[in-house]
Design an enzyme around this catalytic site. Structure first.
Site, PDB file in Angstrom:
ATOM      1  N   HIS A 166      23.325   8.868  35.672  1.00 26.36           N
ATOM      2  CA  HIS A 166      23.863   9.764  34.634  1.00 26.36           C
ATOM      3  C   HIS A 166      24.731  10.853  35.259  1.00 26.36           C
ATOM      4  CE1 HIS A 166      20.688   8.017  32.006  1.00 26.36           C
ATOM      5  NE2 HIS A 166      19.998   8.050  33.130  1.00 26.36           N
ATOM      6  N   SER A 292      51.841  18.550  43.529  1.00 23.60           N
ATOM      7  CA  SER A 292      52.279  18.964  42.196  1.00 23.60           C
ATOM      8  C   SER A 292      53.655  19.588  42.312  1.00 23.60           C
ATOM      9  CB  SER A 292      51.284  19.972  41.622  1.00 23.60           C
ATOM     10  OG  SER A 292      51.910  20.764  40.628  1.00 23.60           O
ATOM     11  N   GLU A 305      43.620   7.543  40.883  1.00 22.80           N
ATOM     12  CA  GLU A 305      43.812   7.703  39.437  1.00 22.80           C
ATOM     13  C   GLU A 305      44.564   6.500  38.870  1.00 22.80           C
ATOM     14  OE1 GLU A 305      44.417  12.232  38.376  1.00 22.80           O
ATOM     15  OE2 GLU A 305      45.393  11.719  40.247  1.00 22.80           O
TER      16      GLU A 305
END
Ligand code: ARG
Length: 476
Positions: A166, A292, A305
């Protein structure tokens, strides 16, 4: 439609004989598949060379004619291989393009190659040949990702870290055990692809358009020549209707790709979480991260990703093929031309995602100190219960008593390991001074020594099994 005036007359197409009217220009664009099936050139020409030989053996064409066809097909093959092949406006698909060029090279005899054959059994054959190559390439890429995981496991057998359920801290494990938890899903993927290959390696050629060839083609010999065999036995389709309409092998391969994508996405998600400042367990090499455009400090785990994001299209491509196949009448329908783009897309996606994932894993910097620091004594609550079990307390009761110890420590605002002996005794007289020994993460992990467990000794054995598995695969 003004465009229509520029459209060549269908008589120039292979099937143009019965046509008087022109094809609408947009309809031609809609219908043509050359834009995406060109990449079947190698499979198409291999299939045709074998078919020319089969026609000669059946006495349909002479040996000289077969030799001329073969020579011509080899010349076309060389043009493709050397990037010299020129697609012409009338090339509807790869099959017509190759035949058109063959005729330019060898003349009228080219018109004999298609005897008894249809593009329906031809494209099914081409696609199977293509899939068999793609399956092997995907397996090789999987093996490389597995060896990257195995190498990280070998270097981190003793690196303690929290294991999660979890996504909550559960019990201590090692980084090696985590790495190997992704080795085995990929092993199943490799084996699943073997299984898929078995059903792909079946020859449809000889099925004609739908009813079978009227010429005595030796289909088994053709199958053997094209590598359609299982354990040395040539395999051919048993029903010509099914042969030209079956795309189960595409659906299966797309399922394999989708599941590989799901596995990759889970691996990626773990590593993305582990690479955050909050976790700090791993750092990606600059080669697999980007920055970025706005925030100068950012280093983003883009490789992972994207590996996670690609699962979407891999699942989408599987959905596309199943939806296209659903409700199709027997046998060939043009809908089937829609099998190729999802297939190519999934294979191309994995051809990049797998090696990138392998590289990112191989170059991963592992921060064992941060992993260890994330361990919390409460993660040994199960060990406390097991301590009582070893003293004869039934597990259910032991679980309850250990839970009370957790609650007590929480209410006092201290770690579970900091409870005083009097606290333990108040919960159960079975707790003794040696309860202190339970609070040792390495000891806890070492105790999980069952086969497949997290203990370093069991992990050594797991690594041996993984190495053996890889060796056996590489010998194939
Ligand atoms: N381009 C077609 C495909 O990919 C080849 C088969 C065409 N067959 C036909 N009957 N029009 O399915």
């Amino acid at each position: 439609m003004t465009e229509q005036h520029n459209a060549p007359h269908p008589a120039s197409r292979l099937w143009g004989g019965r046509f008087i009217g022109q094809t609408d220009a947009l309809m031609r664009r809609f219908n043509d598949s050359i834009g995406f099936d060109l990449r079947l050139w190698d499979a198409d020409i291999r299939g045709s060379i074998a078919y020319a030989g089969a026609l000669a053996r059946a006495g349909v064409i002479t040996a000289d004619e077969a030799a001329a066809l073969t020579r011509g097909l080899r010349a076309v093959h060389a043009e493709f291989a050397e990037g010299r092949f020129e697609v012409k406006p009338d090339d509807e698909d790869i099959h017509t393009a190759v035949e058109r060029r063959l005729k330019e090279i060898v003349g009228e005899v080219a018109g004999k190659l298609h005897t008894g054959r249809s593009r329906n059994d031809q494209v099914a054959t081409d696609l199977r040949l293509f899939c068999l190559d793609a399956i092997r390439a995907t397996q090789r890429a999987l093996l490389d990702a597995q060896s990257a995981l195995l190498a990280q496991a070998q270097s981190h057998i003793g690196a303690l870290m929290p294991g999660y359920t979890h996504l909550q801290r559960a019990q201590p494990i090692t980084f090696a055990h985590w790495c190997l938890s992704y080795f085995w899903p990929f092993a199943r993927d490799v084996e699943r692809l073997d299984d898929c290959a078995q059903r792909t390696a079946v020859l449809p050629l000889g099925s004609g358009a739908l009813a079978g060839s009227p010429f005595p083609i030796d289909r088994a010999a053709l199958a053997a020549e094209l590598g359609f065999s299982l354990r040395g036995v040539a395999r051919i389709t048993q029903n010509s209707l099914d042969a030209v309409s079956d795309r189960d092998f595409v659906a299966e391969l797309l399922f394999c790709c989708a599941l590989i994508g799901v596995h990759l996405s889970r691996l990626a998600e773990d590593l993305i979480v582990y690479s955050t400042a909050e976790f700090g367990f791993v750092t990606f090499d600059d080669a697999y991260a980007t920055g970025s455009s706005l925030m100068p400090q950012k280093k983003n785990p883009d490789a992972m990703e994207l590996a996670r994001g690609k699962a979407g299209r891999l699942i989408g491509n599987l959905t596309a093929i199943l939806t296209m196949l659903k409700g199709l009448p027997m046998s060939y329908n043009k809908d089937l031309q829609e099998d190729k783009e999802p297939l190519f897309d999934s294979l191309d996606t994995l051809a990049l995602a797998l090696p990138v994932a392998a590289g990112a894993i191989r170059s991963l910097k592992v921060n064992a100190a941060r992993m260890r620091a994330a361990l919390d004594p409460a993660m040994l609550a199960t060990d406390v219960a097991e301590y009582l079990v070893r003293r004869g307390v039934p597990f259910r009761e032991a679980h309850h008593l250990a839970g009370r110890a957790v609650a007590l420590a929480e209410s006092k605002g201290i770690a579970l390991s900091q409870l005083a002996m009097s606290d333990w005794q108040a919960i159960s007289p079975r707790f003794d001074d040696d309860i202190a020994q339970v609070f040792n993460f390495a000891r806890s992990v070492a105790s999980r020594d069952v086969a497949g467990g997290a203990a370093p000794r069991a992990t050594q054995e797991q690594i041996r099994q993984a190495e053996e598995w890889l060796d056996a695969r590489r010998k194939l």
